[in-house]
Motif scaffolding. Structure first.
Motif, mmCIF file in Angstrom:
data_model
loop_
_atom_site.group_PDB
_atom_site.id
_atom_site.type_symbol
_atom_site.label_atom_id
_atom_site.label_comp_id
_atom_site.label_asym_id
_atom_site.label_seq_id
_atom_site.Cartn_x
_atom_site.Cartn_y
_atom_site.Cartn_z
ATOM 1 N N GLU A 176 45.960 29.616 31.806
ATOM 2 C CA GLU A 176 44.993 30.343 30.988
ATOM 3 C C GLU A 176 45.756 31.134 29.924
ATOM 4 O OE1 GLU A 176 41.977 32.630 32.996
ATOM 5 O OE2 GLU A 176 42.153 31.353 34.776
ATOM 6 N N GLN A 177 45.054 31.399 28.826
ATOM 7 C CA GLN A 177 45.671 32.129 27.717
ATOM 8 C C GLN A 177 46.220 33.478 28.161
ATOM 9 O OE1 GLN A 177 46.254 30.742 24.769
ATOM 10 N NE2 GLN A 177 47.437 32.576 24.300
ATOM 11 N N LYS A 178 45.496 34.182 29.041
ATOM 12 C CA LYS A 178 45.962 35.500 29.490
ATOM 13 C C LYS A 178 47.290 35.397 30.240
ATOM 14 C CE LYS A 178 43.205 35.438 33.732
ATOM 15 N NZ LYS A 178 42.082 36.060 34.444
ATOM 16 N N HIS A 179 47.480 34.312 30.981
ATOM 17 C CA HIS A 179 48.734 34.136 31.719
ATOM 18 C C HIS A 179 49.872 33.765 30.775
ATOM 19 C CE1 HIS A 179 45.999 33.358 35.359
ATOM 20 N NE2 HIS A 179 46.402 34.603 35.360
ATOM 21 N N LEU A 180 49.561 32.936 29.789
ATOM 22 C CA LEU A 180 50.579 32.603 28.790
ATOM 23 C C LEU A 180 51.005 33.859 28.028
ATOM 24 C CD1 LEU A 180 49.068 29.270 27.441
ATOM 25 C CD2 LEU A 180 51.154 29.531 28.814
ATOM 26 N N ALA A 181 50.034 34.715 27.707
ATOM 27 C CA ALA A 181 50.349 35.961 26.998
ATOM 28 C C ALA A 181 51.237 36.861 27.852
ATOM 29 C CB ALA A 181 49.059 36.679 26.615
ATOM 30 N N LEU A 182 50.961 36.930 29.142
ATOM 31 C CA LEU A 182 51.760 37.761 30.037
ATOM 32 C C LEU A 182 53.193 37.226 30.127
ATOM 33 C CD1 LEU A 182 50.389 39.415 33.170
ATOM 34 C CD2 LEU A 182 52.747 38.678 33.119
ATOM 35 N N ILE A 183 53.326 35.912 30.198
ATOM 36 C CA ILE A 183 54.664 35.315 30.254
ATOM 37 C C ILE A 183 55.427 35.607 28.967
ATOM 38 C CG2 ILE A 183 55.930 33.113 30.269
ATOM 39 C CD1 ILE A 183 53.724 32.087 32.231
ATOM 40 N N THR A 184 54.758 35.457 27.824
ATOM 41 C CA THR A 184 55.388 35.730 26.533
ATOM 42 C C THR A 184 55.845 37.176 26.453
ATOM 43 O OG1 THR A 184 54.058 34.020 25.462
ATOM 44 C CG2 THR A 184 55.027 35.700 24.026
#
Length: 177
Positions: free
Chosen positions: A5-13
């Protein structure tokens, strides 16, 4: 296409930008969460045409082949849900013609839940279909693959609060909630 999900990708970034490593552990955890969410969505989609949720389906198969029925309390206990939750599920199943509530012949204060013919048919057919679908999710896995995945999932689960609590409870230790 990324399964996250986008929120998880954002957290990883953000973790990468802050220098928090290893982000590979974050990604793997989010992949497991994405898989679980996808399975839940697929399950809901497969049961929806039958006017069933996963909770209602569980009650159907618990009642299947029990012509004497079960009390709502027994159903809640076997399904691992609260009495309030089971009452709501039973209301929907009864409304849709899958079951009926009957007073016990032995104790008029006790209510027994029994499947209707429609409920029996749905339980039988959907249980077979549903379990085949679930098994198909790991199609192509050999015994070694299944054992490896199971071992890894259990190791990760033991790192959760629930897993640690279960390990301590199993060991017979007193723990704080």
């Amino acid at each position: 296409m990324d399964m996250l999900e986008q929120k998880h990708l954002a957290l990883i970034t953000e973790a990468e930008q802050r220098g928090h490593l290893p982000t590979a552990n974050l990604r793997l955890c989010f992949e497991v969460m994405a898989l679980a969410a996808a399975i839940d969505r697929d399950c809901a989609t497969r049961l929806a045409p039958h006017n069933l949720s996963e909770g209602k389906f569980v009650l159907l198969f618990l009642l299947h082949q029990l012509p004497q029925g079960l009390s709502p309390y027994e159903l809640a206990d076997r399904a691992g849900v609260t009495r309030a939750t089971v009452t709501g599920l039973l209301d929907g199943l009864e409304r849709d013609g899958f079951l009926a509530r009957q007073q016990s012949k032995d104790d008029r204060r006790k209510v027994l839940v029994q499947l209707s013919p429609k409920g029996e048919n749905a339980a039988r057919e959907l249980f077979d279909t549903h379990t085949r679908w679930i098994a198909s999710l790991v199609a192509g896995f050999d015994e070694r693959d299944r054992q490896t995945l199971s071992t890894l999932i259990q190791r990760a689960w033991r790192n959760t609060d629930a897993g640690r609590k279960a390990v301590l409870t199993t060991a017979g230790n007193e723990i704080e909630p």
